[in-house]
Design a protein around this motif. Structure first.
Motif, PDB file in Angstrom:
ATOM      1  N   ASP A 142      71.206  19.944  60.621  1.00  0.00           N
ATOM      2  CA  ASP A 142      69.768  19.873  60.333  1.00  0.00           C
ATOM      3  C   ASP A 142      68.961  20.996  61.010  1.00  0.00           C
ATOM      4  OD1 ASP A 142      69.439  17.202  58.697  1.00  0.00           O
ATOM      5  OD2 ASP A 142      70.939  16.848  60.232  1.00  0.00           O
ATOM      6  N   HIS A 148      67.222  23.155  59.251  1.00  0.00           N
ATOM      7  CA  HIS A 148      65.952  23.124  58.514  1.00  0.00           C
ATOM      8  C   HIS A 148      65.124  24.399  58.639  1.00  0.00           C
ATOM      9  CE1 HIS A 148      66.264  19.261  56.649  1.00  0.00           C
ATOM     10  NE2 HIS A 148      66.665  18.720  57.774  1.00  0.00           N
ATOM     11  N   ASP A 204      71.996  20.556  55.818  1.00  0.00           N
ATOM     12  CA  ASP A 204      70.545  20.797  55.891  1.00  0.00           C
ATOM     13  C   ASP A 204      70.223  22.064  56.685  1.00  0.00           C
ATOM     14  OD1 ASP A 204      69.931  18.793  54.165  1.00  0.00           O
ATOM     15  OD2 ASP A 204      68.814  17.559  55.599  1.00  0.00           O
ATOM     16  N   HIS A 250      68.837  18.436  51.639  1.00  0.00           N
ATOM     17  CA  HIS A 250      67.849  19.496  51.437  1.00  0.00           C
ATOM     18  C   HIS A 250      68.477  20.760  50.852  1.00  0.00           C
ATOM     19  CE1 HIS A 250      64.116  17.850  53.241  1.00  0.00           C
ATOM     20  NE2 HIS A 250      64.985  16.987  53.708  1.00  0.00           N
ATOM     21  N   HIS A 290      77.276  14.835  55.679  1.00  0.00           N
ATOM     22  CA  HIS A 290      75.888  14.956  56.128  1.00  0.00           C
ATOM     23  C   HIS A 290      75.260  13.573  56.352  1.00  0.00           C
ATOM     24  CE1 HIS A 290      71.935  16.605  56.751  1.00  0.00           C
ATOM     25  NE2 HIS A 290      71.432  15.863  55.789  1.00  0.00           N
ATOM     26  N   HIS A 341      71.642  14.145  59.312  1.00  0.00           N
ATOM     27  CA  HIS A 341      70.713  13.500  58.388  1.00  0.00           C
ATOM     28  C   HIS A 341      69.559  12.733  59.024  1.00  0.00           C
ATOM     29  CE1 HIS A 341      69.438  12.530  54.425  1.00  0.00           C
ATOM     30  NE2 HIS A 341      69.970  11.342  54.314  1.00  0.00           N
ATOM     31  N   HIS A 370      68.542  13.009  62.194  1.00  0.00           N
ATOM     32  CA  HIS A 370      67.949  13.848  63.246  1.00  0.00           C
ATOM     33  C   HIS A 370      67.842  13.101  64.575  1.00  0.00           C
ATOM     34  CE1 HIS A 370      65.753  16.623  60.101  1.00  0.00           C
ATOM     35  NE2 HIS A 370      66.860  16.111  59.602  1.00  0.00           N
TER      36      HIS A 370
HETATM   37 ZN    ZN Z   1      67.744  16.865  57.654  1.00  0.00          ZN
END
Ligand code: ZN
Length: 258
Positions: free
Chosen positions: A8, A10, A36, A63, A124, A162, A164
């Motif tokens: 993640d 991001h 992600d 994502h 994930h 996923h 976080h």
């Molecule tokens: Zn995420």
């Protein structure tokens, strides 16, 4: 074998660079990413390129999927961020077609599931719905059937991202936050666990520092060390605030870690 588990990111380049520097200072044999890479943050192109060059592999997160295909079940801010991220990746490909093709090719070939070292199932979300399902800390108390079905789908350990939220699900069932085991979890023979290293680029456990973990295995025992890493949060917040297509909340939440 020492493996840095990251997840993640991001598109938060500032956080990702700080985590990579921390990983390099500690020394690992490989880095793997649980998905992600993009979505929410201001630097999708740079983060994909860094993952492609620094990680042994990365998984397909919801994502990454949303940016490549169609965002589903996203809130308005996340959906708009997905479309903006896609525009960034497409415009970078027009500027440099060869690198752009390689980047898209990399994203398109992300796997939804990897069995690492024949004992760590990596997805994930969850082993039932690898891209989209959340395994929340509360599920350990509130969703026994879900916990059982998820734990039935792997043999020893499952590594996920996923939510976080960093920590370890044990088969009691229970969820343990890193502070409860002094940031170093020992995987005991005969006990199954689900490990979440937390999020590099958008932590949601009210600690705004970037989160990742180092798995050590191959010897007599396996351990997972949970690590937090300071980074220049304001740099990412300012970048997000300067991009009209990215909702200001996506920056503001980073300051609080939620
Ligand atoms: Zn995420």
């Amino acid at each position: 074998m020492r493996t840095a588990l990251i997840s993640d990111i991001h598109a938060n380049l500032s956080a990702f660079e700080a985590v990579l520097a921390d990983i390099d200072a500690r020394g690992v044999d490989r880095i793997v990413c649980l998905g992600d890479v993009v979505g929410y943050g201001p630097d999708p192109v740079e983060c994909v390129d860094l993952v492609a060059s620094r990680c042994e592999w990365s998984l397909m997160g919801n994502h990454d999927f949303g940016v490549l295909y169609e965002p589903t079940n996203f809130n308005a801010a996340a959906e708009q961020a997905a479309y903006w991220s896609r525009d960034q990746i497409e415009s970078a490909a027009r500027t440099d077609p060869e690198r752009g093709r390689a980047r898209l090719d990399y994203l398109n070939r992300l796997r939804v599931r990897v069995l690492m070292d024949e004992e760590f199932l990596c997805v994930h979300g969850t082993p039932r719905r690898p891209i989209n399902e959340y395994l929340f800390p509360d599920d350990a108390q509130n969703s026994p059937a879900k916990m059982e079905q998820i734990f039935d789908r792997f043999d020893r350990a499952c590594l996920v991202g996923h939510t976080h939220v960093p920590g370890v699900f044990i088969d009691d069932p229970d969820f343990l936050r890193p502070a409860e085991f002094d940031n170093l979890f020992r995987l005991e023979a005969g006990h199954k666990v689900v490990v979440n290293p937390g999020s590099v680029g958008q932590p949601r456990d009210y600690d705004p520092r970037a989160s990742y973990a180092i798995l050590s295995n191959g010897g007599a025992e396996a351990t997972v060390e949970f690590i937090r890493c300071e980074y220049d949060i304001q740099r990412t917040v300012d970048r997000i605030h300067a991009i009209p297509e990215l909702n200001d909340w996506l920056g503001d939440r980073l300051l609080e870690g939620r």
